[in-house]
Design an enzyme around this catalytic site. Structure first.
Site, mmCIF file in Angstrom:
data_model
loop_
_atom_site.group_PDB
_atom_site.id
_atom_site.type_symbol
_atom_site.label_atom_id
_atom_site.label_comp_id
_atom_site.label_asym_id
_atom_site.label_seq_id
_atom_site.Cartn_x
_atom_site.Cartn_y
_atom_site.Cartn_z
ATOM 1 N N ASP A 387 -12.969 -26.977 53.154
ATOM 2 C CA ASP A 387 -12.775 -25.239 53.484
ATOM 3 C C ASP A 387 -14.768 -25.289 53.161
ATOM 4 O O ASP A 387 -15.460 -26.041 52.034
ATOM 5 C CB ASP A 387 -12.562 -25.567 51.787
ATOM 6 C CG ASP A 387 -12.616 -23.469 51.835
ATOM 7 O OD1 ASP A 387 -12.025 -23.109 52.672
ATOM 8 O OD2 ASP A 387 -13.012 -23.817 50.937
ATOM 9 N N GLU A 423 -14.532 -27.007 58.575
ATOM 10 C CA GLU A 423 -14.485 -25.406 58.453
ATOM 11 C C GLU A 423 -15.759 -25.567 58.244
ATOM 12 O O GLU A 423 -16.733 -25.158 57.581
ATOM 13 C CB GLU A 423 -13.772 -24.563 57.617
ATOM 14 C CG GLU A 423 -13.982 -23.023 57.274
ATOM 15 C CD GLU A 423 -13.262 -22.271 56.383
ATOM 16 O OE1 GLU A 423 -12.546 -21.283 56.787
ATOM 17 O OE2 GLU A 423 -13.084 -23.432 55.217
#
Length: 747
Positions: A387, A423
């Protein structure tokens, strides 16, 4: 008159080590005498059960706390009574000790003492019980009463509240770490080791995927055991996916603003324990049993040929900014673990969550890499999706692809062998890094998502962007030895509309989140097909189902690694909520009644058929980028693009407005060899994508491209399986229905 820094909240509990009675649930009990503690060892960090001197069983505790003045290990009995043990051994900033007789299942925490000087980033407070960053299991739920804050949360002057130390004991209100004995060697497990090019990823939420599944026993729904149940695994196998990407399963906490509204952080992007499986997903108990349950889940998925990828949140923690709670790292060494601004009271926030881990610090980098290796070697997982990975790649300020984090991953003998997905952005300056991560990494490709959404809603000015995205995004990834599978292609993800909502809602409808519909992106690139939300208009409903078939077919025919979201294959809806992070209810859960409805069952069958087609045909999952050049004298190339006139695209055609694109994939010119050294040869295909609102003619390319074409997929048809195939001669002008994908095999 005292300054704010010298003021204290009324002391509700004695300071650590005072020898005075402690209070648990409001009942004051005597503090038991501290047991014997031996020096132990500074490594490994965390609580490790083992045999000590003279064959005595016990647990070694080791905690990195640079700058601390004292560290006390706190053990808790079944009644919640606390025993405090002074750790006096200090080696390389690691406080450690071996406690004989401490067995697996023992709850524990730490109290760390030091200066309280928020202006320099020092926030030690021994009144706060802290979770061991290396705890392998966590017992209890995080609530956020005032007692768990290191400062006085309700201080009258909020501008200085974070500078006023709160002296109340937090132990009764926070979960405890649990000693876990781990001797599993995984000798009975067989990892699938699916090559990247052959992968099809399925993003799911452990709780949401299993909570309403009728085939899973009720007591197992919402748990790791539920995901391991044959009913859950059967769906994954039938669909044909090769990996599940689990939304965060590290122990996480809920934000105060959600708890105040009666909501929780359902997605879990608020980690506080990087080694502990989230206790709320355990059916078997939380005194360490969740560890074994997670492992059994991984084994069950591996046995079915499915890899397990974890979505991990190492960029920030649940402790938020200076007004956040003191749960772990903030109270152990705030300046060591977090990036601080020049004004050290404040946190550098590249994540939008209040804080950012200081990955440049060696011990923070060690925490992250130790955690990653643990999940691979001792918990059996096969990869990670990071993330806001750009936040991890920052050196002191800027994103740096030679940063310590990326350098350590590249040389680590364990981590460089697993699947690594970035990401590739954060919210800081220069944080958007799509296409910039080095070899070994794959990336979520949001440019793929945007292009495909825009094409099918008629918002692309031309087809240049679609050409790149369909063929592997060579403009982003054809450098440094990267391959087409560096692009993780997706149309939807957990964050945003579901696929059904993408064709049903023009705007977000997040009222249930309690933020006046301000949260969630406004850049949805969606089209509601003529009516907002659910409708009884059968024409609109039929168009929406066709658009879903178009989107799924486009995704699964594109070069790169496709990622699906759980339930998209049978029309899951979140009622227009594009930010369901706090919806632990029917909005966020998968509705398993949908596959019983004929229209949605047909969509699921088409998805499985497309995945199977992809698995059968290597031309659809290439390991190298297309060259676009003729390889033989007949002029046939590995990739060619055609207009509706049946002519090859010219430079002018790429820049002209168009709703139709033909893509020819040659199975004769696939680079590489199979496992036995033989050339890889496959069928050739022509894909025709037509996003226009009216039918169009399309002239099928003649020799050398083909002599005949057989229709394999036609998204204008509701039912695909069992339909007789249609064969067209090369050069024929066929009619392509409005908003349709045709996949034709060269016969």
């Amino acid at each position: 008159m005292t300054s704010a820094a010298e003021q204290r909240a009324p002391a509700g509990e004695p300071a650590a080590g005072s020898g005075q009675p402690s209070a648990v649930d409001g009942v004051r009990r005597p503090v038991p005498p501290a047991p014997l503690v031996w020096p132990g060892a500074p490594t490994p960090l965390g609580a490790r059960f083992r045999t000590g001197p003279d064959g005595v069983a016990g647990t070694n505790f080791a905690l990195w706390a640079a700058g601390a003045e004292a560290v006390r290990l706190c053990l808790f009995d079944e009644a919640g009574r606390e025993t405090r043990i002074e750790l006096t051994e200090l080696t390389h900033e690691i406080w450690h000790g071996f406690v004989p007789g401490v067995m697996p299942g023992q709850p524990y925490g730490y109290r760390v003492d030091g200066r309280w000087d928020p202006w320099t980033g020092a926030r030690w407070n021994p009144a706060k019980l802290l979770l061991d960053p290396y705890a392998r299991a966590v017992d209890g739920e995080f609530a956020l009463p005032p007692e768990v804050y290191g400062h006085v949360r309700d201080w009258p002057d909020q501008s200085v509240a974070d500078t006023v130390r709160d002296e109340r004991d937090s132990a009764p209100y926070v979960p405890k770490g649990v000693v876990v004995h781990d001797d599993d060697d995984w000798s009975d497990d067989r990892r699938p080791k699916t090559p990247w090019a052959d992968s099809v990823i399925y993003e799911l939420h452990v709780r949401g995927f299993t909570k309403r599944h009728p085939g899973i026993p009720e007591e197992l729904r919402g748990t790791y055991a539920g995901l391991a149940h044959p009913a859950a695994v059967e769906h994954l196998v039938k669909l044909g996916v090769t990996a599940v990407e689990l939304l965060p399963v590290h122990q996480f906490a809920h934000e105060d603003h959600l708890l105040r509204r009666g909501l929780t952080n359902y997605w879990g992007y608020n980690s506080i324990g990087y080694f502990a499986p989230h206790a709320g997903y355990a059916a078997s108990g939380t005194r360490g049993r969740q560890v074994g349950e997670f492992k059994r889940m991984v084994r069950a998925l591996h046995a079915a040929g499915i890899e397990v990828i974890l979505d991990v949140v190492y960029n920030h923690t649940a402790e938020a900014g200076e007004l956040g709670p003191t749960l772990s790292l903030k109270g152990i060494d705030n300046r060591g673990y977090y990036r601080l601004q020049d004004d050290a009271r404040r946190y550098a926030d590249y994540t939008g969550c209040g804080n950012t881990l200081h990955v440049v610090q060696p011990q923070v980098l060690r925490l992250i890499t130790d955690s990653l290796r643990y999940w691979v070697t001792e918990m059996g997982v096969d990869g990670f999706r990071f993330d806001l990975a750009a936040a991890l790649a920052r050196s002191m300020h800027d994103v740096d692809m030679l940063s310590p984090f990326l350098a350590v991953i590249a040389q680590d003998p364990v981590l460089r062998r697993v699947k690594l997905i970035a990401e590739p952005w954060d919210i800081g300056s220069g944080g958007y890094q799509v296409g910039a991560f080095p070899p070994l990494w794959t990336e979520w490709n949001d440019r793929y998502r945007n292009a495909v959404r825009d094409f099918w809603r008629g918002a692309l000015p031309d087809v240049r962007e679609m050409g790149y995205r369909l063929s592997g995004s060579s403009d982003l990834y054809a450098w440094g030895g990267r391959r087409p599978y560096a692009s993780v292609n997706f149309v939807t993800a957990h964050d945003g509309f579901t696929l059904r909502d993408l064709v049903s809602y023009q705007t977000k409808h997040n009222e249930a989140n309690g933020e006046d519909n301000r949260d969630g992106t406004d850049d949805n690139r969606s089209w509601n097909c003529g009516a907002e939300g659910e409708t009884d208009d059968e024409d609109v409903r039929a168009l929406r189902r066709r658009q879903l078939r178009n989107l799924l077919t486009t995704l699964l025919l594109s070069t790169g690694v496709p990622m699906l979201v759980a339930g998209d294959e049978f029309g899951r809806t979140q009622r227009g909520n594009n930010n369901a992070y706090c919806q632990d209810n029917e909005i966020g859960w998968v509705d398993w009644s949908l596959p019983e409805e004929p229209g949605w069952r047909a969509l699921s069958e088409l998805t499985a058929r497309l995945i199977a087609l992809r698995h059968r045909h290597p031309v659809l999952r290439r390991r190298a980028f297309f060259s676009g050049r003729a390889q033989t004298a007949d002029g046939l190339r590995d990739l060619a693009w055609f207009t509706a006139r049946g002519t090859e695209m010219t430079e002018g055609d790429w820049y002209a407005p168009a709703a139709t694109l033909g893509m020819y994939l040659s199975g004769r010119d696939i680079p590489g060899r199979d496992e036995r050294g033989a050339p890889v040869v496959d069928d050739s295909f022509l894909a025709v994508l037509h996003a226009g609102g009216r039918p169009t003619g399309f002239v099928l390319p003649g020799p050398p491209w083909a002599e005949r074409y057989e229709v394999v997929v036609d998204t204008s048809a509701e039912e695909q399986a069992g339909a007789p195939s249609t064969v067209h001669r090369a050069g024929a002008r066929i009619t392509v229905p409005e908003r349709t994908v045709l996949l034709l095999r060269v016969a």
